[in-house]
Design a protein around this motif. Structure first.
Motif, mmCIF file in Angstrom:
data_model
loop_
_atom_site.group_PDB
_atom_site.id
_atom_site.type_symbol
_atom_site.label_atom_id
_atom_site.label_comp_id
_atom_site.label_asym_id
_atom_site.label_seq_id
_atom_site.Cartn_x
_atom_site.Cartn_y
_atom_site.Cartn_z
ATOM 1 N N TRP A 1 5.339 -0.762 1.783
ATOM 2 C CA TRP A 1 4.337 0.175 2.292
ATOM 3 C C TRP A 1 5.005 1.661 2.213
ATOM 4 C CZ3 TRP A 1 5.048 3.110 6.715
ATOM 5 C CH2 TRP A 1 5.975 2.647 7.417
ATOM 6 N N SER B 1 1.397 7.092 11.077
ATOM 7 C CA SER B 1 0.325 6.293 11.304
ATOM 8 C C SER B 1 0.183 5.150 10.617
ATOM 9 C CB SER B 1 -0.935 7.110 10.757
ATOM 10 O OG SER B 1 -1.194 8.269 11.597
ATOM 11 N N MET B 2 0.721 5.099 9.225
ATOM 12 C CA MET B 2 0.789 3.555 8.700
ATOM 13 C C MET B 2 1.588 2.800 9.462
ATOM 14 S SD MET B 2 1.346 4.815 4.660
ATOM 15 C CE MET B 2 0.862 3.268 3.907
ATOM 16 N N TYR C 1 0.283 5.693 -0.359
ATOM 17 C CA TYR C 1 -0.808 6.831 -0.383
ATOM 18 C C TYR C 1 -0.196 8.011 -0.897
ATOM 19 C CZ TYR C 1 -3.934 3.720 2.480
ATOM 20 O OH TYR C 1 -4.498 2.736 2.853
ATOM 21 N N MET D 1 -6.327 2.163 5.417
ATOM 22 C CA MET D 1 -5.214 1.083 5.490
ATOM 23 C C MET D 1 -5.874 -0.199 6.590
ATOM 24 S SD MET D 1 -1.067 1.340 6.656
ATOM 25 C CE MET D 1 -0.180 -0.039 6.527
ATOM 26 N N GLU D 2 -6.258 0.437 7.682
ATOM 27 C CA GLU D 2 -6.884 -0.189 8.922
ATOM 28 C C GLU D 2 -8.001 -1.177 8.089
ATOM 29 O OE1 GLU D 2 -7.470 0.274 12.734
ATOM 30 O OE2 GLU D 2 -6.926 2.568 12.647
ATOM 31 N N ASN E 1 -0.382 1.357 12.653
ATOM 32 C CA ASN E 1 -1.182 0.263 12.027
ATOM 33 C C ASN E 1 -0.651 -1.196 12.276
ATOM 34 O OD1 ASN E 1 -3.616 1.521 11.591
ATOM 35 N ND2 ASN E 1 -2.961 1.653 9.518
ATOM 36 N N GLN F 1 0.886 -1.290 0.113
ATOM 37 C CA GLN F 1 0.060 -0.140 0.040
ATOM 38 C C GLN F 1 0.739 1.223 -0.154
ATOM 39 O OE1 GLN F 1 -3.760 0.077 0.000
ATOM 40 N NE2 GLN F 1 -2.935 2.090 -0.870
ATOM 41 N N ALA G 1 -4.957 6.463 6.567
ATOM 42 C CA ALA G 1 -4.584 5.310 7.602
ATOM 43 C C ALA G 1 -5.910 4.638 8.048
ATOM 44 C CB ALA G 1 -3.894 6.083 8.926
#
Length: 506
Positions: A293, A333-334, A245, A262-263, A337, A243, A259
Motif C-alpha cells: 500500500w 489516512s490510508m 493512489y 480504500m475503506e 484505515n 492499493q 481514503a
C-alpha cells in the motif's frame, strides 16, 4: 467556522491491533535492495554490507515486519539463485523490471538483515513462472531442522538452525495482466490451493496468504476474491489486498477523499470473505494482509519509460518518488484505515521501504534522509498499540466528484491499557480552515493531556528532497483539559496530520 467533536467510550472497542500492521516491503526492484539496505563499501556499511544508517532509520520508523522478495520480481524468481557462495551465484535477466539481478542478496542475507533490523519476515513464493516444487523446497530450506536435501543445503551455507518463517504469500498480484505468469481466478485458485496444501504438509505451523485484488479498480474485483477463495479458503489464513493512489492533479479535496475508496474496498472484501465462509459452512474467520500500500505520485507510463530507456542495468534508479505534505496526509489516512479495521486487518506492508515509493531515501555512497510519510508511520507504530475504540465523530463534510459527504476530519482513536493512555490520530482535510476539536471521554475519568504532535506546512507541495527538515513534526502546547466535563480540546491546522495523547484513569 467549522467545528468537530469526538466521543470515546471505554466499553466500545473495535478490535485488538496487531503490531504487524506496521510492516514494510523490500523487493528486488531498482535501488530498494542494492544501495538501499545493502551497499558493501559504503562508509556506513557493516561487516555484512548492510547500511547501518538505514538500519537506524528502520528502527526509528518502527517497522515490525518486512515482506520479501516481491512484488512483481517474485513471479520470475528462483530462490535457489540467491543462496550459496556469492561468487557462484548466477546473474539473471530480471524481466519484471527489465534489469540484471546479480543475486548477491538472497534469503540468507535478508534473514541476517531482518535480525539486525528486528523485523519479522513475510516471504512470498513464485506462482507465476514456477509453482509447487519451488515453493515446497523453499519452505524446506528455511524451516526444516535438517536431514533433507534443502535443509542440509542451508547448513552447508552456514545457517545451522532453521529460520521458522511463519507467514508465506502464495504469489503476487496474480490477477494483473502485467504479472509474469498472470492467471485467471480459476487458474490461480487451483495452483494456490495445491501449493498451500503441499507447503502445509512440509510445515504445519506456517500461515498462508492467498492473493486478492491488486487494486480496487480491477475489473475482476471483487469476483476474483469470491472465485479464488472457493479453492483456497480451507487452506489459507489471510487474503492479500494491494492499493496505491495518485490523483494529485484532480485537486486536494478529491485526492484526500480517496481514503474512503480504500475503506469501501476493505469492507467489500471482508463481506466477500464472510460470504465464502457461510457458503462453505466454515468456522474459520479469514483475515486481511494488506501487504502492499502507498501513495503513487508517478504515472505508470513514466515508470515504464524509465525502465525501457536503459534496460538490463544493475539496480537502476527508477520510480524514486518524492513525497509532499499533501501526499503524506493521504498516506496517513490510508494507514489509519488499518487501525479502524483492526478486527480483520492483521498485516499491512507499506510499499516500499527504501528509495521507491519509500519513507527512507538513500544516496549511493552518501547520505540517508526521510520523506514526510516517515513521520505518521513512526508515531502510529509507537503509539497506535492496543485496542481500536469505536469513536463517534461529529464533523462537517464536503463533496468531491464521486465522493459524497467526506468528513473534513479523518480520525481514529486507540486505547493502550498498558500505558493507561488514549492516542487519537487525525487528518484535517480542509485546505483553508483551522478546526476547533473537542474529545469527550466516557468511563475514562477526566483525562490528562500528554502530547499534541502536528505535521503540516504552509506549502502543501513542500518536500524534504533538498532541505531534509522542511516537513517535520512539531510538538504543540495547546491541549486544554476540562476535568468537570471530561473533555480535551485543541485546534487542528488546515491540511495537517495530528496525534493527540491523553492519559486516562484505570
Amino acid at each position: 467556522m467549522k467545528k468537530a467533536s469526538m466521543i470515546i467510550n471505554r466499553n466500545f472497542t473495535k478490535g485488538q491491533i496487531d503490531p504487524r500492521i506496521y510492516s514494510s516491503f523490500v523487493e528486488h526492484m531498482g535501488r530498494v535492495v542494492y544501495s538501499g539496505i545493502y551497499e558493501p563499501g559504503h562508509p556506513a556499511a557493516d561487516e555484512d554490507g548492510f547500511r547501518a544508517d538505514v538500519l537506524d532509520k528502520v528502527k526509528e520508523m518502527g517497522v515490525t515486519g518486512v515482506r520479501y522478495p516481491g512484488g512483481n520480481f517474485v513471479s520470475c524468481y528462483d530462490w535457489r539463485d540467491g543462496v550459496g557462495p556469492a561468487e557462484k551465484r548466477p546473474r539473471r535477466l530480471e524481466i519484471a523490471w527489465r534489469s540484471i539481478e546479480t543475486n548477491q542478496f538472497g534469503i540468507n542475507e535478508f534473514m541476517k538483515w531482518a535480525k539486525k533490523a528486528g523485523v519479522e519476515p513475510v516471504f512470498a513464493v513464485n506462482l507465476g513462472t514456477r509453482g509447487i516444487e519451488n515453493a515446497v523446497s523453499m519452505v524446506e530450506y528455511c524451516n526444516i531442522p535438517g536431514g533433507t536435501l534443502y535443509s542440509d543445503l542451508r547448513k552447508e551455507h552456514g545457517v545451522e538452525k532453521p529460520y521458522g518463517i511463519k507467514t508465506w504469500c502464495l504469489g503476487n498480484e496474480m490477477d494483473g495482466d502485467w504479472q509474469v505468469g498472470h492467471k485467471t481466478a480459476q487458474e490461480y485458485g487451483r495452483i494456490a490451493q495445491e501449493t498451500a496444501k503441499a507447503m502445509k504438509l512440509v510445515d504445519t505451523d506456517i500461515q498462508l496468504v492467498s492473493c486478492g485484488s491488486s487494486k480496487s479498480s480491477m475489473s475482476t474485483y471483487p469476483e476474483w476474491e469470491a472465485q479464488t477463495l472457493e479453492y483456497t479458503y480451507p487452506y489459507v489464513d489471510y487474503i492479500s489486498l494491494h492499493q496505491y493512489y495518485d490523483g494529485q492533479d484532480r485537486g486536494t479535496p478529491y485526492f484526500l477523499a480517496q481514503a474512503l475508496d480504500m475503506e469501501n474496498y476493505i469492507r467489500t472484501v471482508i463481506g466477500t470473505c464472510d460470504y465464502v465462509k457461510a457458503k462453505k459452512r466454515s468456522d474459520k474467520e479469514l483475515f486481511i494482509s494488506f501487504d502492499e500500500w502507498g501513495v503513487w505520485s508517478m504515472a505508470d507510463k513514466e515508470v515504464a519509460a524509465q525502465v525501457d530507456e536503459k534496460p538490463w542495468q544493475i539496480a537502476p534508479k527508477i520510480s524514486e518518488q518524492i513525497y509532499s505534505l499533501e501526499d503524506s496526509l493521504l498516506f496517513a489516512s490510508m494507514m489509519m484505515n488499518f487501525l479502524k479495521y483492526s478486527d480483520r486487518i492483521k498485516i499491512a506492508c507499506q510499499s516500499l521501504l527504501t528509495n521507491i515509493s519509500a519513507a527512507i531515501m538513500t544516496k549511493q555512497g552518501g547520505e540517508v534522509w526521510v520523506q514526510p510519510i516517515f513521520y505518521p508511520f513512526s508515531y502510529m507504530s509507537r503509539y497506535g498499540r492496543g485496542q481500536t475504540l469505536q469513536s463517534v465523530l461529529d464533523c462537517p463534510t464536503y463533496d468531491a466528484e464521486e465522493f459524497k459527504q467526506v468528513p473534513y476530519l479523518d480520525s481514529v482513536a486507540v486505547y493502550n491499557q498498558d500505558r493507561s493512555e488514549i492516542s487519537v490520530f487525525l487528518v484535517n482535510r480542509s485546505e483553508d480552515e483551522t478546526i476547533p476539536f473537542c474529545i469527550r471521554l466516557e468511563d475514562f475519568g477526566a483525562g490528562t493531556p500528554v502530547q499534541h504532535i502536528e505535521l503540516t506546512s504552509e506549502d502543501k507541495k513542500a518536500t524534504n528532497q533538498y532541505r531534509h527538515d522542511t516537513v517535520v513534526p512539531r510538538e504543540l502546547q495547546d491541549l486544554i483539559a476540562d476535568p468537570v466535563n471530561h473533555t480535551v480540546t485543541c485546534e487542528l491546522k488546515p491540511l495537517s496530520w495530528n496525534m493527540i495523547r491523553i492519559a486516562v484513569e484505570e
